[in-house]
Design a protein around this motif. Structure first.
Motif, PDB file in Angstrom:
ATOM      1  N   PRO A   1       0.834  -1.214   0.000  1.00  0.00           N
ATOM      2  CA  PRO A   1       0.000   0.000   0.000  1.00  0.00           C
ATOM      3  C   PRO A   1       0.864   1.257   0.000  1.00  0.00           C
ATOM      4  O   PRO A   1       1.844   1.353   0.744  1.00  0.00           O
ATOM      5  CB  PRO A   1      -0.788  -0.135   1.314  1.00  0.00           C
ATOM      6  CG  PRO A   1      -0.829  -1.604   1.582  1.00  0.00           C
ATOM      7  CD  PRO A   1       0.495  -2.128   1.103  1.00  0.00           C
ATOM      8  N   GLY A   2       0.525   2.174  -0.887  1.00  0.00           N
ATOM      9  CA  GLY A   2       1.281   3.417  -0.972  1.00  0.00           C
ATOM     10  C   GLY A   2       2.530   3.336  -1.826  1.00  0.00           C
ATOM     11  O   GLY A   2       3.302   4.293  -1.896  1.00  0.00           O
ATOM     12  N   SER A   3       2.732   2.209  -2.515  1.00  0.00           N
ATOM     13  CA  SER A   3       3.950   2.047  -3.335  1.00  0.00           C
ATOM     14  C   SER A   3       3.807   2.642  -4.720  1.00  0.00           C
ATOM     15  O   SER A   3       4.796   2.781  -5.448  1.00  0.00           O
ATOM     16  CB  SER A   3       4.324   0.565  -3.439  1.00  0.00           C
ATOM     17  OG  SER A   3       3.290  -0.181  -4.063  1.00  0.00           O
ATOM     18  N   GLY A   4       2.579   2.974  -5.140  1.00  0.00           N
ATOM     19  CA  GLY A   4       2.371   3.523  -6.462  1.00  0.00           C
ATOM     20  C   GLY A   4       2.595   2.476  -7.539  1.00  0.00           C
ATOM     21  O   GLY A   4       2.542   1.274  -7.289  1.00  0.00           O
ATOM     22  N   VAL A   5       2.864   2.947  -8.749  1.00  0.00           N
ATOM     23  CA  VAL A   5       3.116   2.045  -9.882  1.00  0.00           C
ATOM     24  C   VAL A   5       4.606   2.047 -10.188  1.00  0.00           C
ATOM     25  O   VAL A   5       5.224   3.107 -10.332  1.00  0.00           O
ATOM     26  CB  VAL A   5       2.334   2.483 -11.132  1.00  0.00           C
ATOM     27  CG1 VAL A   5       2.595   1.516 -12.283  1.00  0.00           C
ATOM     28  CG2 VAL A   5       0.838   2.557 -10.837  1.00  0.00           C
ATOM     29  N   LYS A   6       5.181   0.857 -10.287  1.00  0.00           N
ATOM     30  CA  LYS A   6       6.583   0.693 -10.681  1.00  0.00           C
ATOM     31  C   LYS A   6       6.635  -0.224 -11.895  1.00  0.00           C
ATOM     32  O   LYS A   6       5.893  -1.205 -11.960  1.00  0.00           O
ATOM     33  CB  LYS A   6       7.402   0.100  -9.534  1.00  0.00           C
ATOM     34  CG  LYS A   6       7.459   0.991  -8.297  1.00  0.00           C
ATOM     35  CD  LYS A   6       8.272   0.339  -7.188  1.00  0.00           C
ATOM     36  CE  LYS A   6       8.310   1.227  -5.945  1.00  0.00           C
ATOM     37  NZ  LYS A   6       9.091   0.592  -4.855  1.00  0.00           N
ATOM     38  N   VAL A   7       7.515   0.090 -12.835  1.00  0.00           N
ATOM     39  CA  VAL A   7       7.569  -0.666 -14.086  1.00  0.00           C
ATOM     40  C   VAL A   7       9.007  -1.030 -14.423  1.00  0.00           C
ATOM     41  O   VAL A   7       9.916  -0.193 -14.341  1.00  0.00           O
ATOM     42  CB  VAL A   7       6.956   0.146 -15.256  1.00  0.00           C
ATOM     43  CG1 VAL A   7       7.074  -0.630 -16.559  1.00  0.00           C
ATOM     44  CG2 VAL A   7       5.504   0.487 -14.962  1.00  0.00           C
ATOM     45  N   ASN A   8       9.205  -2.281 -14.804  1.00  0.00           N
ATOM     46  CA  ASN A   8      10.473  -2.746 -15.363  1.00  0.00           C
ATOM     47  C   ASN A   8      10.239  -3.185 -16.806  1.00  0.00           C
ATOM     48  O   ASN A   8       9.247  -3.867 -17.082  1.00  0.00           O
ATOM     49  CB  ASN A   8      11.027  -3.941 -14.588  1.00  0.00           C
ATOM     50  CG  ASN A   8      11.514  -3.561 -13.198  1.00  0.00           C
ATOM     51  OD1 ASN A   8      11.654  -2.387 -12.873  1.00  0.00           O
ATOM     52  ND2 ASN A   8      11.770  -4.571 -12.383  1.00  0.00           N
ATOM     53  N   ILE A   9      11.125  -2.795 -17.692  1.00  0.00           N
ATOM     54  CA  ILE A   9      11.129  -3.316 -19.057  1.00  0.00           C
ATOM     55  C   ILE A   9      12.315  -4.265 -19.158  1.00  0.00           C
ATOM     56  O   ILE A   9      13.466  -3.854 -18.949  1.00  0.00           O
ATOM     57  CB  ILE A   9      11.238  -2.191 -20.102  1.00  0.00           C
ATOM     58  CG1 ILE A   9      10.035  -1.246 -19.996  1.00  0.00           C
ATOM     59  CG2 ILE A   9      11.326  -2.769 -21.508  1.00  0.00           C
ATOM     60  CD1 ILE A   9      10.123  -0.031 -20.913  1.00  0.00           C
ATOM     61  N   LYS A  10      12.056  -5.533 -19.455  1.00  0.00           N
ATOM     62  CA  LYS A  10      13.108  -6.545 -19.429  1.00  0.00           C
ATOM     63  C   LYS A  10      13.537  -6.938 -20.846  1.00  0.00           C
ATOM     64  O   LYS A  10      12.705  -7.058 -21.751  1.00  0.00           O
ATOM     65  CB  LYS A  10      12.618  -7.792 -18.678  1.00  0.00           C
ATOM     66  CG  LYS A  10      12.193  -7.522 -17.233  1.00  0.00           C
ATOM     67  CD  LYS A  10      13.368  -7.100 -16.366  1.00  0.00           C
ATOM     68  CE  LYS A  10      14.328  -8.231 -16.088  1.00  0.00           C
ATOM     69  NZ  LYS A  10      13.748  -9.302 -15.247  1.00  0.00           N
ATOM     70  N   ASP A  11      14.836  -7.172 -20.995  1.00  0.00           N
ATOM     71  CA  ASP A  11      15.369  -7.647 -22.268  1.00  0.00           C
ATOM     72  C   ASP A  11      14.917  -9.079 -22.528  1.00  0.00           C
ATOM     73  O   ASP A  11      14.766  -9.876 -21.593  1.00  0.00           O
ATOM     74  CB  ASP A  11      16.897  -7.616 -22.253  1.00  0.00           C
ATOM     75  CG  ASP A  11      17.457  -6.202 -22.296  1.00  0.00           C
ATOM     76  OD1 ASP A  11      16.665  -5.252 -22.442  1.00  0.00           O
ATOM     77  OD2 ASP A  11      18.685  -6.057 -22.163  1.00  0.00           O
ATOM     78  N   TYR A  12      14.728  -9.407 -23.781  1.00  0.00           N
ATOM     79  CA  TYR A  12      14.393 -10.779 -24.195  1.00  0.00           C
ATOM     80  C   TYR A  12      15.559 -11.314 -25.000  1.00  0.00           C
ATOM     81  O   TYR A  12      15.900 -10.768 -26.051  1.00  0.00           O
ATOM     82  CB  TYR A  12      13.112 -10.785 -25.029  1.00  0.00           C
ATOM     83  CG  TYR A  12      12.629 -12.170 -25.411  1.00  0.00           C
ATOM     84  CD1 TYR A  12      11.761 -12.872 -24.589  1.00  0.00           C
ATOM     85  CD2 TYR A  12      13.058 -12.773 -26.597  1.00  0.00           C
ATOM     86  CE1 TYR A  12      11.318 -14.145 -24.935  1.00  0.00           C
ATOM     87  CE2 TYR A  12      12.619 -14.041 -26.954  1.00  0.00           C
ATOM     88  CZ  TYR A  12      11.753 -14.721 -26.114  1.00  0.00           C
ATOM     89  OH  TYR A  12      11.319 -15.979 -26.456  1.00  0.00           O
ATOM     90  N   ASN A  13      16.210 -12.348 -24.490  1.00  0.00           N
ATOM     91  CA  ASN A  13      17.406 -12.923 -25.133  1.00  0.00           C
ATOM     92  C   ASN A  13      18.459 -11.848 -25.420  1.00  0.00           C
ATOM     93  O   ASN A  13      19.064 -11.818 -26.491  1.00  0.00           O
ATOM     94  CB  ASN A  13      17.032 -13.658 -26.423  1.00  0.00           C
ATOM     95  CG  ASN A  13      16.291 -14.951 -26.152  1.00  0.00           C
ATOM     96  OD1 ASN A  13      16.345 -15.496 -25.044  1.00  0.00           O
ATOM     97  ND2 ASN A  13      15.587 -15.467 -27.158  1.00  0.00           N
ATOM     98  N   GLY A  14      18.611 -10.940 -24.445  1.00  0.00           N
ATOM     99  CA  GLY A  14      19.645  -9.922 -24.556  1.00  0.00           C
ATOM    100  C   GLY A  14      19.266  -8.684 -25.333  1.00  0.00           C
ATOM    101  O   GLY A  14      20.080  -7.762 -25.459  1.00  0.00           O
ATOM    102  N   SER A  15      18.046  -8.631 -25.844  1.00  0.00           N
ATOM    103  CA  SER A  15      17.618  -7.467 -26.643  1.00  0.00           C
ATOM    104  C   SER A  15      16.445  -6.751 -25.993  1.00  0.00           C
ATOM    105  O   SER A  15      15.497  -7.401 -25.536  1.00  0.00           O
ATOM    106  CB  SER A  15      17.210  -7.908 -28.053  1.00  0.00           C
ATOM    107  OG  SER A  15      18.297  -8.491 -28.733  1.00  0.00           O
TER     108      SER A  15
END
Length: 326
Positions: free
Chosen positions: A104-118
């Motif tokens: 609660p109270g953490s807001g929205v956090k986003v990670n964009i992850k590489d796929y097979n190094g890209s």
């Protein structure tokens, strides 16, 4: 007499426990009424254009396990939540997302992850995803985005919105459409400042600051003019130190969407005013694709498991109490 006293004590204990558990339930009900929602479960949502043979690799990249409920986002979902005036097909739905409840109270956090190094999300930034999701009515979650081949990433939030619908908290489609307009409106400015890795976080924080002020004014009974909204945004850009990096045309594009935001249901939400501040804190100093550390993603999953354990314990307690009088 002793049995009656025990019964009264037991009922009193049960009432206290029920009262303590009613707080989050009421909070969720209030969130429903004010168009702001969080999750009860964790989900992984594959794009409809992704062949099932890639699912295992995507699960590995996204960091999901068997506790995540599996869904597919389709072109029909895109038309529902993003834009109904599009020719998007299922084959074009490539981005996949995982989403888990946060504290609660953490807001929205986003990670964009590489796929097979890209890095196959070629256009949209983690900071854009975070604030846009908040504008759509999402809060207190961690989102991980990836794709098994290069895509702009604009359709990724469709999966997030579908997960919320599956969780029983359907997001208002006016809010989601307006929020996604902000992706388009901020993209030109971010592209023009691609050499400054701090710019996306600063820009989205400035946009968040402005939406917060607009919502506060609306809830005080004030409807702002386009010029007034533009002034608020310009002040927010100056506060974040990027006013000279943002052109008049780029500002105007964002202002047009902020006017739509003022007319959207979520701007009437007192919850939005408090929650957007948490997401602003997440994006304002963030750079790159990772807003949430791996251990925090694991913590989000553990929070869900702990909640389920507590619910199971309480159900067993109720069953034991009922057995005393059966």
């Amino acid at each position: 007499m002793m049995f009656k006293s025990l019964r009264r004590f037991t009922y009193s204990l049960l009432a206290i426990l029920l009262a303590s558990l009613s707080v989050p339930l009421l909070a969720k009900a209030d969130g429903q009424s004010t168009t702001t929602h969080t999750l009860n479960n964790s989900y992984v949502v594959y794009g409809a254009g992704v062949a099932s043979e890639h699912y295992a690799d995507l699960d590995n990249v996204l960091g999901t396990d068997s506790n995540f409920k599996k869904l597919t986002s389709t072109a029909s979902d895109y038309r529902k939540y993003i834009s109904d005036s599009t020719n998007t097909t299922d084959a074009a739905m490539i981005s996949s997302v995982a989403i888990a409840p946060g504290d609660p109270g953490s807001g929205v956090k986003v990670n964009i992850k590489d796929y097979n190094g890209s890095n196959n999300i070629t256009t949209v930034t983690a900071q854009q995803y975070a604030l846009v999701a908040q504008m759509a009515g999402v809060t207190d979650v961690t989102i991980v985005v990836t794709a098994n081949r290069p895509v702009s990433g604009e359709a990724a939030l469709t999966g997030v919105y579908k997960a919320f619908a599956a969780d029983g908290a359907t997001l208002n489609t006016t809010n989601t459409a307006t929020a996604n307009q902000m992706l388009d409106a901020t993209q030109d400015a971010i592209n023009a400042n691609s050499d400054d890795k701090t710019y996306p976080g600063k820009l989205m924080a400035a946009v968040g600051d402005t939406t917060k002020q607009i919502a506060q004014e609306k809830q005080d009974g004030n409807s702002l003019t386009t010029d007034q909204i533009a002034k608020l945004l310009e002040e927010a850009l100056a506060k974040r130190g990027i006013s000279e990096q943002t052109t008049t045309n780029q500002v105007n594009n964002i202002v047009n969407v902020l006017v739509n935001f003022q007319n959207s249901p979520i701007s009437s939400s007192s919850k939005y005013v408090s929650n957007v501040g948490n997401t602003i804190n997440n994006v304002k100093n963030s750079t790159g694709n990772l807003m949430n550390k791996a251990k925090d993603w694991a913590s989000s999953i553990d929070t869900k498991k702990a909640s389920e354990t507590a619910q199971n314990w309480f159900q067993k307690l109720i069953a034991w109490i009922q057995s005393l009088f059966s």
